[in-house]
Design an enzyme around this catalytic site. Structure first.
Site, PDB file in Angstrom:
ATOM      1  N   GLY A 258       0.831  -1.197   0.000  1.00  0.00           N
ATOM      2  CA  GLY A 258       0.000   0.000   0.000  1.00  0.00           C
ATOM      3  C   GLY A 258       0.866   1.247   0.000  1.00  0.00           C
ATOM      4  O   GLY A 258       0.696   2.137  -0.814  1.00  0.00           O
ATOM      5  N   ALA A 259       1.806   1.303   0.927  1.00  0.00           N
ATOM      6  CA  ALA A 259       2.688   2.459   1.056  1.00  0.00           C
ATOM      7  C   ALA A 259       3.830   2.086   1.988  1.00  0.00           C
ATOM      8  O   ALA A 259       3.777   1.055   2.649  1.00  0.00           O
ATOM      9  CB  ALA A 259       1.928   3.650   1.619  1.00  0.00           C
ATOM     10  N   MET A 260       4.857   2.944   2.013  1.00  0.00           N
ATOM     11  CA  MET A 260       6.049   2.635   2.811  1.00  0.00           C
ATOM     12  C   MET A 260       6.551   3.883   3.516  1.00  0.00           C
ATOM     13  O   MET A 260       6.682   4.933   2.916  1.00  0.00           O
ATOM     14  CB  MET A 260       7.119   2.042   1.873  1.00  0.00           C
ATOM     15  CG  MET A 260       8.424   1.729   2.537  1.00  0.00           C
ATOM     16  SD  MET A 260       8.221   0.420   3.802  1.00  0.00           S
ATOM     17  CE  MET A 260       9.543   0.865   4.931  1.00  0.00           C
ATOM     18  N   GLU A 261       6.882   3.692   4.806  1.00  0.00           N
ATOM     19  CA  GLU A 261       7.155   4.813   5.705  1.00  0.00           C
ATOM     20  C   GLU A 261       8.599   5.280   5.724  1.00  0.00           C
ATOM     21  O   GLU A 261       9.036   5.858   6.719  1.00  0.00           O
ATOM     22  CB  GLU A 261       6.741   4.404   7.119  1.00  0.00           C
ATOM     23  CG  GLU A 261       7.644   3.335   7.791  1.00  0.00           C
ATOM     24  CD  GLU A 261       7.134   1.911   7.678  1.00  0.00           C
ATOM     25  OE1 GLU A 261       6.334   1.624   6.771  1.00  0.00           O
ATOM     26  OE2 GLU A 261       7.545   1.069   8.510  1.00  0.00           O
ATOM     27  N   HIS A 294      -1.310   6.411   8.720  1.00  0.00           N
ATOM     28  CA  HIS A 294      -0.525   5.250   9.149  1.00  0.00           C
ATOM     29  C   HIS A 294       0.960   5.454   8.853  1.00  0.00           C
ATOM     30  O   HIS A 294       1.802   5.311   9.749  1.00  0.00           O
ATOM     31  CB  HIS A 294      -1.053   4.006   8.424  1.00  0.00           C
ATOM     32  CG  HIS A 294      -0.311   2.749   8.746  1.00  0.00           C
ATOM     33  ND1 HIS A 294      -0.727   1.874   9.717  1.00  0.00           N
ATOM     34  CD2 HIS A 294       0.838   2.229   8.248  1.00  0.00           C
ATOM     35  CE1 HIS A 294       0.123   0.870   9.799  1.00  0.00           C
ATOM     36  NE2 HIS A 294       1.091   1.055   8.911  1.00  0.00           N
ATOM     37  N   GLU A 295       1.283   5.812   7.638  1.00  0.00           N
ATOM     38  CA  GLU A 295       2.706   5.959   7.275  1.00  0.00           C
ATOM     39  C   GLU A 295       3.324   7.121   8.042  1.00  0.00           C
ATOM     40  O   GLU A 295       4.464   7.051   8.476  1.00  0.00           O
ATOM     41  CB  GLU A 295       2.873   6.134   5.766  1.00  0.00           C
ATOM     42  CG  GLU A 295       2.234   5.040   4.909  1.00  0.00           C
ATOM     43  CD  GLU A 295       2.625   3.619   5.296  1.00  0.00           C
ATOM     44  OE1 GLU A 295       3.729   3.415   5.829  1.00  0.00           O
ATOM     45  OE2 GLU A 295       1.806   2.695   5.064  1.00  0.00           O
ATOM     46  N   HIS A 298       4.182   6.170  11.602  1.00  0.00           N
ATOM     47  CA  HIS A 298       5.382   5.338  11.692  1.00  0.00           C
ATOM     48  C   HIS A 298       6.632   6.156  12.016  1.00  0.00           C
ATOM     49  O   HIS A 298       7.622   5.607  12.485  1.00  0.00           O
ATOM     50  CB  HIS A 298       5.628   4.612  10.372  1.00  0.00           C
ATOM     51  CG  HIS A 298       5.032   3.236  10.294  1.00  0.00           C
ATOM     52  ND1 HIS A 298       5.133   2.311  11.310  1.00  0.00           N
ATOM     53  CD2 HIS A 298       4.353   2.613   9.298  1.00  0.00           C
ATOM     54  CE1 HIS A 298       4.529   1.188  10.936  1.00  0.00           C
ATOM     55  NE2 HIS A 298       4.042   1.345   9.729  1.00  0.00           N
ATOM     56  N   GLU A 317       3.923  -2.445  13.502  1.00  0.00           N
ATOM     57  CA  GLU A 317       2.695  -2.476  12.696  1.00  0.00           C
ATOM     58  C   GLU A 317       1.428  -2.519  13.547  1.00  0.00           C
ATOM     59  O   GLU A 317       0.482  -1.795  13.283  1.00  0.00           O
ATOM     60  CB  GLU A 317       2.732  -3.636  11.701  1.00  0.00           C
ATOM     61  CG  GLU A 317       3.806  -3.487  10.619  1.00  0.00           C
ATOM     62  CD  GLU A 317       3.743  -2.176   9.850  1.00  0.00           C
ATOM     63  OE1 GLU A 317       2.682  -1.507   9.867  1.00  0.00           O
ATOM     64  OE2 GLU A 317       4.762  -1.803   9.235  1.00  0.00           O
TER      65      GLU A 317
END
Ligand code: ZN
Length: 855
Positions: A258-261, A294-295, A298, A317
């Site tokens: 989905g996405a990366m932090e 969410h990201e 993080h 997570e």
């Protein structure tokens, strides 16, 4: 990538790394076929590993051009998984290791490491992608400060941290915060930004950029607004501020996740950034808000405090999902969010927990870590934190979190560290609570009650089912939120949290005038399956009177499931009392429309199959499908003449807004339209499609049409209008498969895979076609076996190119053991066919073996 004898990694084998890395300098000279990566590592022996050790660095698919220690050429030993420098080649004091490697981003189809997506360079390093960029100890507990120089003629060159210098064909970035390699990121491309400014609570000015392809910049406003709200919320609720001068987000079309932090440079699947009313549904808007948050969250829970090893994945997570759920609850209706989160938990995690892929929130071994980015680690990981908060109370939770940030900032931490801050902040012993992290499986909670002489007794018994590798379980600590109602509907005992620690335990309520009606597990206070023989009349009573909005919805849900079960197993008709209760709720305009829309949503077919299986039945996908359709028809007939009025009353007032209130009205309107089309053959839906001015309505009307066997003309119109938009076209693909009749689903899917637009190497497209087929319950499990075969064929085709996505989509088969022996045999044969393929990836091999292992 391909290994014939995959190695199992075990938590018990953990050892700190032999060396510390004080500083990392990377220089990238970008080229699609031959990118050079120069890495200069300032190393020192790690005092935590006394002795003089060899240096082993991870590396995969790298062409080593040179290697020096303190400027002197050395000859390392190379293997397919890395590089080793013997101890005799290394000083016993700090030293500099320099390597130069060559890689080919354009040939990287796995989308992990440095790869190209439509002309732009980007990276994905979690969990173990950095080893495909350079030789490095690619593990989260090795944290270091990174400085990155990028050489390229592309106009936008980005990496983590703050910008230092911009040259004509180069850029230098420096990240002051030590981080593990999985948080490294680099982007280079011809991009434009949607920008804003943010001032943190303590006065730091931060530039916010969302980088997208030219032409997409007018679809970033909602993501930016979500980011700013997330930053403010984390300051207000958790006291956490942002810690760099710039925060970049980049949208990428080809992305496995989905996405990366990545620190200061989040990389997003473009479908979770780009949104306008014309292209995004209300669900898309809500998801964008949640994923952006969410990201961003993080940055503290994951980046500033990271995981010691990948077994601790839930540390970042579970906590970050919990935080994004809290945020969404605060931004929207908390009750509606909670219901939706529980629906997701049951649909994905309970399903996983009940099958061959069940594993603890903190697993103790894995072959391929990418296979553990699961609903158990994420969603159950978040539920466990919710239970902990319920047990210790809100104030103690806040104290424990403050202590966590104080004590562990800059650490690579463990679940033991996490529980210790709660123990220290509250004086509680959490050793029994820890079983939530170490044991798999969803507990079943059986309930009986008794009333005599003004005393009401509730007796609970918990059953912790065996899961693969864990035949025996301990009783869990369960926070059970209970309220009691009078027969006239008044609440006589407000919500009270009972703390259950034994396998069997009773709780007494005294001084009651009459036998109360219990409302058990309010707010879904513990992640269990509640098993209580509840009369339908009592469920209807709670549906009408419960003061807890979650349990009120739950009563309706349980009632609907009882009705569906009797229809499936006893060929019963849809019960009139259920229809009356639901119709009453749907038309009650004192209630939030979003809540009414949720109540109208019938239990899903996979959910029903799971429930039947859990109750000892063999679920029949065709009968479940037929029963669900019949329930929809009956509900439509019951609401009949009221539907057009309901739809009119909910018409948009004023221009489109994506907020929860407006979205709730649209959700109920679209639900009503779906019911109405069962009665008018789709006439109202056709009219609604023609005048739809937002994607929610467009998709809602089209779904209503497809559901009654219409909509061919509208599908063509949709395609003509949106053929250039990849994210919108994903919907066109998945919608047709989702609404295909069981016997047609495989054929419809196969036809779509033959179209030119089926770009199967793009993970979003693959998921919206092959993933959509596996989500069509009766279609996927059709007795012909055609869908099993089709999905298996495509997994085999994708695996050599992109093992990670192939392995994820393979979970379509995780429930094969639920069904009759004929279906089992067909599914099993397909799984065995996959396993027999030559050169299967470690990812897919592990998944198939685990799914077959539970036979
Ligand atoms: Zn995450």
């Amino acid at each position: 990538m391909t290994q014939t004898t995959p190695q199992t990694v075990r938590l018990a084998d953990y050892q700190p790394f032999t060396h510390l890395i004080q500083k990392v300098d990377l220089t990238f000279t970008l080229s699609p076929s031959a990118t050079k990566v120069k890495a200069r590592l300032a190393l020192a022996p790690n005092p935590a590993r006394p002795g003089h050790h060899a240096l082993k660095l991870d590396g995969e698919g790298l062409r080593l051009l040179s290697c020096t220690v303190d400027g002197v050429d050395v000859a390392p030993k190379l293997s397919p998984t890395g590089l080793t420098l013997a101890a005799r080649l290394l000083p016993k004091r700090p030293f500099i290791l320099e390597t130069v490697v060559e890689i080919a981003p354009e040939a990287n189809t796995a989308l992990t490491g440095l790869y190209m997506s439509r002309g732009m360079y980007c990276t994905q390093c979690e969990a173990e992608g950095f080893r495909r960029i350079t030789f490095y100890p690619d593990r989260p507990d090795v944290m270091s400060r990174f400085k990155v120089r990028i050489e390229s003629k592309l106009p936008i060159l980005l990496s983590n941290g703050n910008p230092v210098r911009r040259g004509k064909a180069s850029a230098v970035w420096s990240d002051p915060w030590p981080k593990p390699s999985y948080l490294f990121a680099l982007v280079a491309g011809d991009l434009v930004s949607h920008s804003a400014k943010y001032t943190t609570k303590s006065g730091r000015e931060v530039v916010l950029n969302i980088w997208v392809r030219r032409g997409d910049e007018d679809r970033c406003a909602y993501a930016m607004d979500s980011l700013i709200r997330s930053m403010r919320w984390d300051e207000e609720v958790y006291g956490r501020e942002y810690d760099l001068n710039v925060f970049n987000i980049v949208a990428v079309d080809d992305f496995n996740m989905g996405a990366m932090e990545n620190k200061g440079l989040n990389i997003f699947n473009s479908r979770y950034v780009l949104a306008s009313p014309e292209t995004a549904t209300d669900e898309d808007f809500a998801r964008i808000e949640a994923i952006i948050a969410h990201e961003y969250f993080h940055n503290w829970t994951g980046n500033r405090i990271t995981c010691r090893d990948w077994f601790q994945l839930c540390l970042k997570e579970g906590l970050t999902v919990f935080r994004d759920q809290q945020f969404s609850g605060d931004m929207r209706s908390a009750a509606v969010r909670r219901i939706e989160d529980v629906m997701t938990l049951r649909a994905r995690q309970f399903r996983e927990d009940a099958g061959p892929l069940a594993h603890p929130v903190r697993p103790d071994s894995f072959v391929e870590i990418n296979n553990f980015y699961t609903a158990t680690v994420y969603e159950k990981g978040a539920e466990v934190i919710g239970m902990l908060k319920r047990l210790v109370g809100d104030d103690a939770y806040t104290r424990a979190l403050d202590l966590y940030f104080d004590r562990h900032d800059g650490d690579a931490a463990t679940i033991e560290d996490w529980l210790k801050v709660f123990e220290d902040a509250t004086g509680r012993d959490l050793s029994q609570f820890k079983y939530w992290y170490t044991e798999a499986g969803t507990p079943k909670l059986h309930v009986t009650d008794h009333f005599a002489d003004g005393v009401y007794t509730l007796t609970f018994e918990q059953e912790n089912p065996a899961t693969p590798g864990q035949p025996e379980k301990h009783p869990k600590v369960l926070p059970i939120a209970v309220g009691l109602l009078n027969p006239n509907g008044d609440e006589v005992v407000p919500t009270t949290v009972l703390e259950m620690t034994e396998a069997r335990q009773s709780f007494r309520f005294e001084g009651l005038a009459a036998h109360p009606i219990p409302s058990i597990l309010r707010g879904f206070s513990a992640a269990v399956v509640l098993d209580r023989d509840t009369p339908a009349a009592e469920r209807a009573f709670l549906l009408a009177h419960d003061t807890d909005p979650f349990n009120r919805w739950e009563a309706g849900r349980a009632l609907a499931k009882d009705v569906m079960r009797r229809m499936v197993t006893d060929a019963a008709e849809p019960a009139a009392d259920w229809l009356d209760a639901l119709a009453h709720l749907a038309l009650d305009d004192t209630l939030d429309p979003a809540y009414r829309a949720l109540a109208l949503r019938l239990p899903g077919e996979d959910d029903m199959a799971q429930t039947l299986h859990g109750a000892g039945h063999v679920p029949d996908p065709d009968r479940i499908h037929a029963a669900r359709r019949k329930m929809g028809d009956a509900l439509a007939a019951r609401l009949g003449p009221r539907l057009p009025r309901l739809i009119d009353d909910l018409a948009d007032v004023g221009p489109f807004t994506p907020d929860a209130k407006a979205a709730g009205r649209r959700a109920l309107r679209v639900a009503a339209l779906g019911l109405l089309s069962r009665l008018d053959g789709g006439a109202a839906a056709e009219a609604a499609y023609a005048k739809a001015n937002n994607m929610t309505e467009e998709i809602g009307a089209l779904s209503a049409l497809l559901d009654v066997g219409k909509g061919a003309a509208q599908l063509d119109l949709f395609q003509a209008r949106w053929s250039a938009d990849r994210n919108v076209m994903d919907k066109w693909f998945s919608l047709q498969i989702a609404h295909a009749a069981p016997a047609d689903a495989a054929r419809v899917t196969a036809t779509l895979t033959d179209t030119a637009a089926f770009d199967w190497k793009n993970p979003n497209r693959f998921r919206s076609v092959i993933g959509a087929l596996s989500a069509n319950h009766a279609g996927f499990h059709h007795l012909s076996g055609a869908s099993y075969r089709l999905v298996a064929d495509w997994l085999l085709r994708l695996d050599p190119l992109n093992p990670q996505t192939a392995a994820r989509v393979s979970t379509a088969f995780e429930t094969w053991h639920r069904y009759d022996t004929t279906r089992q045999q067909i599914a099993k044969a397909e799984l065995q066919r996959i396993l027999a393929a030559p050169k299967l990836s470690r990812d897919l091999q592990e998944m198939i073996e685990r799914m077959l292992g539970a036979a």
